[in-house]
Scaffold this motif. Structure first.
Motif, mmCIF file in Angstrom:
data_model
loop_
_atom_site.group_PDB
_atom_site.id
_atom_site.type_symbol
_atom_site.label_atom_id
_atom_site.label_comp_id
_atom_site.label_asym_id
_atom_site.label_seq_id
_atom_site.Cartn_x
_atom_site.Cartn_y
_atom_site.Cartn_z
ATOM 1 N N GLN A 250 2.503 6.070 -3.164
ATOM 2 C CA GLN A 250 3.604 6.958 -3.608
ATOM 3 C C GLN A 250 3.794 6.820 -5.239
ATOM 4 O OE1 GLN A 250 7.330 5.827 -1.448
ATOM 5 N NE2 GLN A 250 6.826 7.544 -0.058
ATOM 6 N N ASN A 251 3.361 5.592 -5.636
ATOM 7 C CA ASN A 251 3.379 5.547 -7.278
ATOM 8 C C ASN A 251 2.218 6.429 -7.738
ATOM 9 O OD1 ASN A 251 5.253 3.854 -9.040
ATOM 10 N ND2 ASN A 251 4.983 2.753 -7.065
ATOM 11 N N LEU A 252 1.085 6.357 -7.006
ATOM 12 C CA LEU A 252 -0.006 7.140 -7.508
ATOM 13 C C LEU A 252 0.224 8.645 -7.461
ATOM 14 C CD1 LEU A 252 -3.070 5.250 -5.833
ATOM 15 C CD2 LEU A 252 -2.538 5.472 -8.426
ATOM 16 N N ALA A 253 1.159 8.844 -6.377
ATOM 17 C CA ALA A 253 1.321 10.503 -6.226
ATOM 18 C C ALA A 253 2.226 10.951 -7.588
ATOM 19 C CB ALA A 253 2.030 10.636 -5.044
ATOM 20 N N ARG A 254 2.944 10.235 -8.026
ATOM 21 C CA ARG A 254 3.767 10.370 -9.130
ATOM 22 C C ARG A 254 2.918 10.295 -10.398
ATOM 23 N NH1 ARG A 254 9.190 10.562 -9.029
ATOM 24 N NH2 ARG A 254 10.340 10.059 -6.944
ATOM 25 N N HIS A 255 1.938 9.304 -10.506
ATOM 26 C CA HIS A 255 1.031 9.212 -11.695
ATOM 27 C C HIS A 255 -0.044 10.118 -11.537
ATOM 28 C CE1 HIS A 255 -0.701 6.607 -14.644
ATOM 29 N NE2 HIS A 255 -1.846 6.590 -14.023
ATOM 30 N N ARG A 256 -0.602 10.890 -10.765
ATOM 31 C CA ARG A 256 -1.465 11.610 -10.467
ATOM 32 C C ARG A 256 -1.247 12.741 -9.519
ATOM 33 N NH1 ARG A 256 -6.396 7.383 -9.150
ATOM 34 N NH2 ARG A 256 -6.433 6.465 -11.095
ATOM 35 N N PRO A 257 0.007 13.620 -10.106
ATOM 36 C CA PRO A 257 0.339 14.846 -9.227
ATOM 37 C C PRO A 257 -0.615 15.814 -8.887
ATOM 38 C CG PRO A 257 1.313 14.925 -11.325
ATOM 39 C CD PRO A 257 0.578 13.781 -11.369
ATOM 40 N N GLU A 258 -1.605 15.744 -9.357
ATOM 41 C CA GLU A 258 -2.608 16.852 -9.220
ATOM 42 C C GLU A 258 -3.421 16.555 -7.799
ATOM 43 O OE1 GLU A 258 -4.508 14.140 -12.114
ATOM 44 O OE2 GLU A 258 -2.577 14.847 -11.617
ATOM 45 N N HIS A 259 -3.097 15.245 -7.463
ATOM 46 C CA HIS A 259 -3.858 14.641 -6.290
ATOM 47 C C HIS A 259 -3.103 14.531 -5.049
ATOM 48 C CE1 HIS A 259 -7.822 15.131 -8.245
ATOM 49 N NE2 HIS A 259 -7.313 14.410 -9.073
ATOM 50 N N LEU A 260 -3.613 14.519 -4.028
ATOM 51 C CA LEU A 260 -2.881 14.313 -2.583
ATOM 52 C C LEU A 260 -3.080 12.529 -2.231
ATOM 53 C CD1 LEU A 260 -1.160 15.580 -0.353
ATOM 54 C CD2 LEU A 260 -3.445 15.567 0.771
ATOM 55 N N VAL B 295 0.919 -1.112 0.055
ATOM 56 C CA VAL B 295 -0.040 -0.073 0.063
ATOM 57 C C VAL B 295 0.869 1.174 -0.021
ATOM 58 C CG1 VAL B 295 -1.504 1.387 1.269
ATOM 59 C CG2 VAL B 295 -1.966 -1.235 0.883
ATOM 60 N N ASN B 296 1.760 1.268 0.808
ATOM 61 C CA ASN B 296 2.830 2.402 1.045
ATOM 62 C C ASN B 296 3.283 2.614 -0.615
ATOM 63 O OD1 ASN B 296 2.501 2.307 3.800
ATOM 64 N ND2 ASN B 296 4.393 1.814 4.118
ATOM 65 N N VAL B 297 4.068 1.499 -1.237
ATOM 66 C CA VAL B 297 4.301 1.783 -2.584
ATOM 67 C C VAL B 297 3.335 2.175 -3.258
ATOM 68 C CG1 VAL B 297 5.646 0.547 -4.568
ATOM 69 C CG2 VAL B 297 6.311 0.269 -2.118
#
Length: 204
Positions: free
Chosen positions: A131-141, A126-128
C-alpha cells in the motif's frame, strides 16, 4: 498480452497461477527457490539482468514454520519467515521499480488469531509495504491478495486439513483476471479469496 515473472512457481497456488496466465495467452517466466534465492539481493540483481523486459511480477512464494509457539520458534526460523515473506518482496520491488506487482499474502495478516505470530506479522508487513508503494509509485499497480485456507502443501503442513478447503484455482483466477483487466482493481487494493468468494477489503 503481457510478460509476467512468477515466483513460487512450483507451489500449489503458483502452478495454478501459471496455468491460468498461460491459458489467457500471457508469457510467464517462472522461478522458484531452487533457481533463485529471493532472500539474497544479489540473486535478484542477477535475475533482473537475465530475464529482459517484463510487465508485472506475481509473488506467490511464502514460508511458514510449523512451530506454533512463538517462544519455541527458533531464531533461524524467525529470520527465515521475514526474509522469505517480507524482505524478498521488498528486494523485488526495489530491483524492478517499473513493473506492476501482485503479491500473495494471507488472511492471517488481516485477522490475527494468535497462531503463527511471526508468519502473520510478516504477511501484514507485506500488505503495508504494497500500500505504501502504491502511494510512492502511483503510476504502477500494487495489489495484495490474501487467500483464506487453501488446498496446498503449506496448509497440509500446519493443519492437516488441506483437502477440505478451496482450490488454488480460486486464487489463481483472481490473479489472472487482474492481469487481464477482467477484475477492476486499484493500486493499493487488498483482496481476499475465501471459500471461493473474492472481495476487496481495503485500499489506499
Amino acid at each position: 498480452m503481457k510478460t509476467i515473472l512468477l515466483t513460487g512457481a512450483s507451489g500449489g497456488i503458483g502452478v495454478a497461477i501459471r496455468e491460468s496466465l498461460e491459458r489467457d495467452g500471457h508469457t510467464v517466466i517462472v522461478t522458484d527457490r531452487k533457481e533463485t534465492d529471493l532472500t539474497l539481493p544479489e540473486a535478484i540483481q542477477e535475475l533482473f539482468s537475465t530475464i529482459g523486459k517484463i510487465d508485472a511480477i506475481v509473488c506467490s512464494h511464502g514460508y511458514i514454520d510449523s512451530a506454533n509457539s512463538f517462544a519455541e520458534q527458533s531464531i533461524e526460523a524467525l529470520q527465515k519467515t521475514f526474509a522469505i515473506n517480507t524482505l524478498s518482496v521488498a528486494y523485488l520491488a526495489r530491483q524492478f521499480p517499473d513493473v506492476d506487482m501482485i503479491v500473495l499474502s494471507s488472511t492471517a495478516a488481516l485477522s490475527p488469531n494468535g497462531k503463527y505470530p511471526a508468519y502473520s506479522a510478516s504477511k501484514a508487513a507485506v500488505n503495508v509495504l504494497m500500500q505504501n508503494l502504491a502511494r510512492h509509485r502511483p503510476e504502477h499497480l500494487y495489489v495484495t491478495i490474501c487467500p483464506g485456507a487453501t488446498n496446498t502443501k503449506m496448509r497440509e503442513k500446519i493443519a492437516h486439513d488441506a483437502a477440505q478447503h478451496q482450490s488454488p484455482i480460486e486464487v489463481a483466477s483472481l490473479v489472472a483476471d487482474i492481469i487481464s483487466g477482467k477484475e477492476a482493481v486499484q493500486t493499493g487494493d487488498i483482496w481476499v479469496v475465501r471459500d471461493g468468494e473474492r472481495s476487496r477489503v481495503s485500499g489506499v
